[in-house]
Structure formats: structure tokens, C-alpha cells
Write a protein that holds these residues in place. Structure first.
Motif, PDB file in Angstrom:
ATOM      1  N   ARG A 191       1.129 -22.122 -30.681  1.00  0.00           N
ATOM      2  CA  ARG A 191       1.864 -22.340 -31.515  1.00  0.00           C
ATOM      3  C   ARG A 191       3.184 -22.570 -31.102  1.00  0.00           C
ATOM      4  NH1 ARG A 191       2.616 -19.997 -37.598  1.00  0.00           N
ATOM      5  NH2 ARG A 191       1.790 -22.563 -38.223  1.00  0.00           N
ATOM      6  N   ARG A 192       3.655 -21.501 -29.730  1.00  0.00           N
ATOM      7  CA  ARG A 192       4.824 -21.546 -28.903  1.00  0.00           C
ATOM      8  C   ARG A 192       5.028 -21.917 -28.689  1.00  0.00           C
ATOM      9  NH1 ARG A 192       6.598 -19.786 -24.268  1.00  0.00           N
ATOM     10  NH2 ARG A 192       5.139 -19.337 -23.748  1.00  0.00           N
ATOM     11  N   ILE A 222      -0.575 -17.643 -39.399  1.00  0.00           N
ATOM     12  CA  ILE A 222      -2.263 -17.927 -38.837  1.00  0.00           C
ATOM     13  C   ILE A 222      -3.018 -17.489 -39.777  1.00  0.00           C
ATOM     14  CG2 ILE A 222      -3.436 -17.133 -36.877  1.00  0.00           C
ATOM     15  CD1 ILE A 222      -0.837 -17.528 -34.917  1.00  0.00           C
ATOM     16  N   ARG A 254      -9.276 -16.257 -33.310  1.00  0.00           N
ATOM     17  CA  ARG A 254      -8.566 -16.984 -32.358  1.00  0.00           C
ATOM     18  C   ARG A 254     -10.022 -17.185 -30.914  1.00  0.00           C
ATOM     19  NH1 ARG A 254      -5.439 -14.738 -28.574  1.00  0.00           N
ATOM     20  NH2 ARG A 254      -7.321 -14.427 -27.658  1.00  0.00           N
ATOM     21  N   ARG A 313      -1.479 -17.956 -31.194  1.00  0.00           N
ATOM     22  CA  ARG A 313      -0.192 -18.290 -31.106  1.00  0.00           C
ATOM     23  C   ARG A 313       0.652 -18.344 -30.244  1.00  0.00           C
ATOM     24  NH1 ARG A 313       2.400 -12.251 -33.539  1.00  0.00           N
ATOM     25  NH2 ARG A 313      -0.088 -11.820 -33.960  1.00  0.00           N
ATOM     26  N   GLU A 314      -0.455 -17.946 -29.160  1.00  0.00           N
ATOM     27  CA  GLU A 314       0.676 -18.818 -27.597  1.00  0.00           C
ATOM     28  C   GLU A 314       0.261 -20.114 -27.753  1.00  0.00           C
ATOM     29  OE1 GLU A 314       1.640 -17.977 -25.332  1.00  0.00           O
ATOM     30  OE2 GLU A 314       0.809 -19.334 -23.218  1.00  0.00           O
TER      31      GLU A 314
END
Length: 347
Positions: free
Chosen positions: A338-339, A307, A323, A335-336
Motif C-alpha cells: 500500500r505504501r 488491512i 500477508r 502494508r509495504e
DNA sequence: ATATGGATCCGCCAAT
DNA sequence: CAATTGGCGGATCCAT
């Protein structure tokens, strides 16, 4: 414990002009045409309605009316029958969005003169006109596209160019916007275009939720990875401005700001920003921000680059800055994101 | 989580 | 005179 989980819409942007207004959509059902071309786009708008209502914003959304060129059966196949019974002539008053699905170009003869002149008249009191696939022929025949850019299904492009040399046909993008005329290449690109309309009307967050809810991925096949769909539709005509846009997209990591672009274009910052905004529809600063965001999303979806490295490559000052930008536009962090959307994620 | 300094945007006016 | 361009200042947005 299972429960029906509706994506929550966190932020619906406030609209200065017509806050709280529902938008009137008129879609034309054309007998004999591929039903997906009509139902698909309408369904996207219906999903937007649903999600807005779920989020307590029933005051927003679309009032959708389906009319037809010939009342009766629109489509029939092995026991499935689609009927439309409201003639297009009965439409009164102003329209927000007019959707024109495909119609066989050979049908566009004298017997459709009434329909074509209705399209031409109605377009004048319509905020934006949308064609799906070879529905673009209808718009061209109605004279709405002279001197404008447009696209249509690839298989018809050569034929289209011959028939309508005054139209700047663009075979590459999956949809094209020129002023208030939007045209799409067909079938699923009609869905992409509809999603773009939702984004335009109710913001990125709503569009993202609709895409998620419809299990559409905001991602196109690799061949055209360079520009995202939204960006592609936003490239300007004027070469100086277009150069600046390309410069941004190619040098995301080193783009500093408006001043740099103005110098690049040999204009004063004030004038550059003004012309840019007029040609592109969004301000230069915002264009840079959206470009960063788009690229970051691509990299998160399609790579496993860390990231922090993604942030650097996209020109964010820090992973933290990225972010915050993600949170602002997508209501979720990198992060979320990408998940949820990574193509390699197994879930 | 909030405060601060800088960038950006936009309306207005002057100059071309 | 109309249209385009440039500069200034305040409000706002954004990064740190």
C-alpha cells in the motif's frame, strides 16, 4: 548518498518445459505507423531483459529482432529518424513471439500479399502472435483470427466488424487473448499486454518489477475497476465456467472452494476442475487465490480501508493469511504494498 | 520457524 | 470406438 537502485527480482519461477531458454521475439516495423506502438512493447521486453540480467538470470529473457516490411526509414519527424533494414523475408526458423504493430487497413491490398502470407506462414511456427492496435487487421487479413476473439482500437471497431464478421471482436477489454493470439487496443494497452506477456513467461514478480521500473502502475482507470486486466483476459467462453468465475469475483468473501463452485455449476468436483482448467488456463483453486489477491491489491491501492478489513472482504481467513499470500506472489507485504502503490500516498 | 491437518491437483481407470 | 464424466489415491500446497 544516492545510488542507482535496481529492483531486485526475488523469485523467478522454475519452468518445467524450457527452463533457462531465452525467447526469440520478432517485431515488425511498419513504415508510416505510430512509432510508440512498436517501441513501447519492445521497450517493456528490454526492461525485463535488463532486470533479469541484473538479478543474475541472463539465461532468461528475450532475444529481440526487428524486421520490416520495407527496409529504410520507418519514421521521421523533425530530426528524429528511425531506420529498419532487415526485411521480414530473412527470418528463419521458429519464433517464440511475433509482434505485429498497426498497419493502415487500406494498405492491406494485393501489394501486401507477400507480407500477409508470410505472417500466416510464420504464425504456424510461432508460439504466440501479438497484435497492437490496428495490427489486428493484419492478423485478420492473414486469416489467423477466424472464429477467434480479438480486439483493436476503439475507433476502428465498427469498421473491423464489417470487414471481418467471422472474428469475435471484443471492444471492451484493453487486450484479449484467444489461444495463442493476443491483440491489444492500442498505444498504452500494448504496454499492458507486453507486461502480461512478461508475467506469463517469467512470473508475477518479474512483471511487477518491470512495471515498477517502467513507472507503470498495475492499475487501470476507474471505469473498469471490476475485473483487473489479467482477470479480464482470463474469463472463459463456456457459460457454466464463466458463471463460476463471476460468482467468485462477486462473492469473494464467502467463496469456500472448489466443491462449492462445482455444486453451483452442477458438475462433479473432479470434472468441474478439469473443465475449468481447460477453459481458463489455471485451476479453480488458483483462480480463487488470484482473484483474492487482485481485489486486495485494488483495495490497498485505491482505498484506505484497514488491512484487516481488506483481508476479510477478500475472503482471506485472517490478515495473516493475506500477508503470506502477498509475500508469496509479490514478495512484499500488504502494508509495504500500500505504501508503494497507493494513489493517495504522497512520497 | 516448524509441524500438522485439510484442501487441492492430477494421473489413472471405470462408467457412461 | 471416441469423447466426456466421475471416482480414487497419492503428491503437493496451504492455513492454522
Amino acid at each position: 548518498m544516492t545510488e542507482f537502485c535496481t529492483p531486485r527480482i526475488a523469485a523467478v519461477p522454475a519452468f518445467a518445459d524450457d527452463a533457462g531458454k531465452r525467447r526469440r521475439v520478432v517485431a515488425v516495423a511498419i513504415p508510416g505507423s505510430e512509432p510508440l506502438e512498436l517501441i513501447g512493447p519492445v521497450d517493456i521486453l528490454m526492461n525485463a531483459n535488463f532486470l533479469l540480467a541484473q538479478s543474475g538470470r541472463a539465461d532468461l529473457g528475450y532475444d529481440i529482432e526487428i524486421v520490416t516490411t520495407a527496409p529504410g526509414v520507418v519514421f521521421e519527424y523533425n530530426g528524429l529518424r528511425l531506420v529498419a533494414d532487415t526485411p521480414f523475408e530473412s527470418v528463419r526458423g521458429d519464433v517464440d513471439t511475433l509482434i505485429v504493430p498497426p498497419m493502415d487497413p487500406d494498405e492491406l491490398g494485393p501489394n501486401q500479399q507477400g507480407f500477409l502470407s508470410w505472417i500466416a506462414r510464420t504464425a504456424k511456427r510461432t508460439r504466440r502472435v501479438v497484435s497492437i492496435c490496428i495490427g489486428t487487421y493484419v492478423l485478420a487479413e492473414a486469416g489467423l483470427l477466424d472464429g477467434k476473439r480479438a480486439t483493436t482500437h476503439w475507433a476502428w471497431c465498427d469498421d473491423f466488424k464489417k470487414r471481418y464478421p467471422n472474428v469475435h471482436l471484443q471492444p471492451e477489454p484493453i487486450y484479449v487473448r484467444d489461444q495463442n493470439i493476443y491483440s491489444s487496443a492500442g498505444a498504452t494497452s500494448g504496454l499492458d499486454l507486453s507486461l502480461a506477456l512478461v508475467e506469463e513467461d517469467f512470473g508475477r514478480d518479474v512483471a511487477l518489477r518491470v512495471a515498477q521500473f517502467s513507472v507503470m502502475y498495475l492499475k487501470r482507470p476507474g471505469s473498469q475497476a471490476q475485473f483487473s486486466v489479467q482477470m479480464e483476459a482470463q474469463l472463459a467462453d463456456k457459460s457454466a465456467i464463466r458463471k463460476a468465475q463471476e460468482f467468485v469475483l462477486e462473492h469473494l468473501a464467502i467463496v469456500t472452494g472448489v466443491e462449492q463452485l462445482a455444486e453451483e455449476a452442477a458438475m462433479s468436483p473432479r470434472n468441474f476442475a478439469r473443465v475449468f482448467t481447460r477453459e481458463v488456463g489455471i485451476s479453480p483453486g488458483r483462480f480463487i487465490e488470484l482473484s483474492r489477491l487482485e481485489r486486495a491489491r485494488q483495495l490497498l491501492e485505491q482505498s484506505t480501508i484497514p488491512i484487516a478489513a481488506v483481508a476479510k472482504r477478500c475472503g482471506y481467513g485472517s490478515a495473516d493469511a493475506m500477508r503470506i499470500a502477498f509475500d508469496r506472489h509479490l514478495n512484499t507485504g500488504p502494508r509495504e504494498y500500500r505504501r508503494r502503490f497507493s494513489s493517495s500516498a504522497a512520497s
